[in-house]
Design an enzyme around this catalytic site. Structure first.
Site, short mmCIF file in Angstrom:
data_model
loop_
_atom_site.label_atom_id
_atom_site.label_comp_id
_atom_site.label_asym_id
_atom_site.label_seq_id
_atom_site.Cartn_x
_atom_site.Cartn_y
_atom_site.Cartn_z
N SER A 56 -2.18 7.34 -0.05
CA SER A 56 -0.87 7.24 -0.69
C SER A 56 -1.01 7.12 -2.20
O SER A 56 -2.10 6.83 -2.71
CB SER A 56 -0.17 5.99 -0.15
OG SER A 56 1.04 5.76 -0.81
N SER A 57 0.10 7.32 -2.91
CA SER A 57 0.14 7.06 -4.35
C SER A 57 1.03 5.85 -4.64
O SER A 57 1.21 5.48 -5.81
CB SER A 57 0.71 8.26 -5.09
OG SER A 57 -0.09 9.39 -4.88
N THR B 237 10.83 8.43 -1.64
CA THR B 237 10.38 7.07 -1.59
C THR B 237 11.32 6.19 -2.40
O THR B 237 12.08 6.69 -3.19
CB THR B 237 8.97 7.07 -2.22
OG1 THR B 237 8.20 7.98 -1.51
CG2 THR B 237 8.32 5.73 -2.30
N ASP C 91 0.72 13.63 4.03
CA ASP C 91 -0.11 12.97 3.01
C ASP C 91 -1.60 13.03 3.36
O ASP C 91 -2.45 12.66 2.55
CB ASP C 91 0.32 11.51 2.82
CG ASP C 91 1.50 11.39 1.85
OD1 ASP C 91 1.86 12.40 1.22
OD2 ASP C 91 2.05 10.28 1.72
O1 DON Z 1 2.69 7.75 -0.10
C1 DON Z 1 2.85 8.62 -0.93
O2 DON Z 1 2.17 8.74 -1.91
C2 DON Z 1 3.99 9.61 -0.75
N1 DON Z 1 4.31 9.72 0.65
C3 DON Z 1 5.16 9.16 -1.57
C4 DON Z 1 6.26 10.17 -1.57
C5 DON Z 1 7.23 9.95 -2.67
O3 DON Z 1 7.10 9.07 -3.47
C6 DON Z 1 8.34 10.93 -2.79
N2 DON Z 1 9.25 10.48 -3.82
N3 DON Z 1 9.99 10.90 -4.56
#
Ligand code: DON
Length: 558
Positions: free
Chosen positions: A439-440, A368, A410
């Site tokens: 999501s986070s 992300t 997720d």
């Molecule tokens: O939406 C979410 O929480 C995850 N798909 C985020 C993934 C993420 O931040 C990976 N990063 N390093």
């Protein structure tokens, strides 16, 4: 542009170096007009350039995101999704949800009948992408310059090429075994070698997709040849995405969760992110437990921050997409529940709580990237975008070379089984057609008494996003640190389950670690807890940007 490190920062850096012998960091940048903190210098500068040419922060945010789609496709290609928190002068802060959705042909049992790796790699992992719709919506509602002007730099970078970074090389090398044929064709050299830092990568296939998006807007991505290409590539990789799914994709405007601290208002991401609710809970608990009374990085402070995060993350298992379940957000933020959590936190030891289920709640009356653009008028965009894992599903579309997400992972794909981020998810997050996975991601914005943006920040890092954003906010709001000091400070992570306190390695003294163990903490070292970046109005009224040294980083502006 003028770069300089302030005196107070220099002291702080020397202090940190005592714990972190071999770190490099991005410099804090100060400015009077607009600042951009991003995961890439090229993207930050592209945002500054369009602002200088008469664009506003919203135009700049779209340019940063389109540039990242070219230069950092592993987490920002058009095949991903995201959330943004936006502040326009004279309007309330708005949260934009352009998260991926589950294809119509999926349901709760979809992954139960597949192999466990299928929610991570290959066609079944792919949700309907939301990034193009999100960017178009931001421009439609708030943009100033004509849409096609925003494509100039991204198109040049795709057409003439750009020098790949160390991060690009590392992520591409690591994920390449998961690539389909198109991935190998577009992301590796003809002889199968990797592009190395400094090599130039040109992407004529992506030029085609960007031109169609520029000229035909949403129809250029969600219908026609690009949509057909995405569907064909997904189906060839075993997925069920259809042209209808793409055509039906819609963004959703949401009401941010708000929280007042002193004379400032925090605007936090609501469900389908778990971020805002967990951060709000954690901010409540640090105040109830007076955590800021403890010395900076003292063992008791570290223990209490870990306890606060652990208790706050307990809520996550009952959250999901608010449009598909009645979420108990009110109960989770009620005084009764917060008091119960607060009472369970002790300075001397770590008391464990049972996992939460609907029954234990008081009755009601989840790779992300993040970037921020903020200007001196008080307008700002705080945006987190992702493909989930780096390069998402490993599926790259055959004709246009669009890397496709693996956001389906997720969801609760297999009951009681932890996902890639160690998260055991609940009923409210089961797969359903059209639903968005929990999501986070926590894009956050803070406004002052004059309703102007004074701070915006966020991070990548799966569930560690929440811990990273919370601790940066805590350091600014309660320790009175500058944005760079707040982001540089060592961080902890605890996500309730598993019962492990993650510490950034080599950043806590051995003595502190011993005391934490005596208090009952199960400790594991990890490289870092998220990668935070942000922009803030400092005490002198200047804009100040900082992009975490924990990864590739860029800051730009004037
Ligand atoms: O939406 C979410 O929480 C995850 N798909 C985020 C993934 C993420 O931040 C990976 N990063 N390093």
């Amino acid at each position: 542009m003028k770069l300089f490190i302030k005196k107070s920062t220099a002291f702080f850096i020397s202090f940190l170096l005592a714990f972190t012998p071999a770190l490099a960091w991005a410099m804090p940048l100060q400015g009077q007009t607009v600042l951009i903190a991003a995961p890439s210098q090229i993207a930050a500068e592209a945002g500054e350039d369009i602002y200088r040419k008469g664009g506003n922060v919203f135009d700049a945010a779209v340019v940063v995101a389109l540039t990242l789609a070219v230069t950092s496709p592993y987490f920002a290609s058009l095949g991903g999704g995201g959330f943004a928190m936006l502040k326009k002068n004279g309007e309330e802060v708005q949260a934009l949800d352009f998260r991926e959705t589950a294809p119509a042909a999926t349901d709760e049992t979809y992954f139960m009948n597949l192999k466990s790796g299928n929610s991570w790699t290959g066609g079944p992992a792919i949700g309907v992408p939301g990034i193009p719709a999100g960017l178009f919506e931001i421009h439609k509602k708030y943009g100033k310059l004509p849409w096609d002007r925003l494509f100039k730099t991204p198109l040049e970078l795709a057409n003439r090429g750009f020098q790949v970074s160390g991060e690009w090389f590392n992520y591409t090398r690591k994920e390449s075994p998961r690539f389909n044929l198109a991935g190998k064709k577009y992301l590796l050299k003809k002889d199968g070698q990797f592009y190395k830092p400094g090599d130039t990568l040109i992407q004529p296939q992506l030029v085609g997709a960007l031109n169609l998006f520029k000229d035909k807007k949403l129809k250029g991505f969600y219908e026609g040849v690009v949509a057909k290409d995405i569907v064909k590539s997904t189906v060839a990789a075993g997925g069920v995405l259809s042209e209808e799914d793409l055509k039906n994709y819609r963004v959703i405007w949401r009401q941010p969760l708000t929280y007042k601290i002193k004379d400032q208002t925090l605007h936090l991401m609501p469900p389908p992110s778990s971020g805002g609710l967990i951060i709000k809970t954690a901010l409540e608990l640090v105040q109830r437990k007076n955590v800021s009374q403890q010395g900076f990085l003292h063992a008791d402070e570290t223990h209490l921050l870990a306890e606060v995060l652990e208790k706050s993350f307990r809520s996550r298992s009952v959250l999901g997409d608010p449009d598909f379940s009645n979420l108990p957000t009110q109960s989770l933020l009620s005084d009764k529940y917060l008091n119960e959590l607060s009472k369970s936190i002790r300075i001397s030891s770590s008391k464990k709580l049972e996992p939460l289920s609907e029954k234990t709640l008081p009755k009601e009356s989840t790779e992300t990237t993040h970037f921020v653009v903020m200007d001196s008028k008080g307008e700002a965009v705080s945006m987190t975008i992702t493909l989930n894992g780096n390069y998402g599903s490993g599926v790259v579309s055959d004709k246009f070379g669009i890397a496709l997400n693996n956001e389906m992972d997720d969801f609760t794909t297999q009951p009681d089984k932890a996902n890639k981020y160690g998260l055991i998810q609940g009923q409210a997050n089961l797969v359903k057609a059209g639903k968005r996975p929990l999501s986070s991601m926590s894009p956050t914005l803070v406004t002052d008494v004059n309703n102007k943006a004074v701070l915006a920040l966020g991070a990548p890092g799966g569930p560690r996003i929440i811990s990273g954003v919370f601790q940066a906010l805590y350091r600014i709001m309660f320790n009175d640190l500058d944005i760079e000091q707040a982001i540089m400070a060592p961080r902890v992570h605890h996500q309730f389950a598993p019962d492990i306190l993650y510490l950034e390695e080599n950043r806590f003294s051995p003595n502190v670690v011993k005391i934490l163990q005596k208090k009952g903490q199960q400790i594991k070292n990890i490289r870092n807890v998220a990668k935070v970046c942000g922009v803030r109005v400092n005490k002198e009224g200047l804009l100040e940007a900082y992009s975490d040294y924990r990864g590739e980083a860029g800051v730009s502006g004037y």
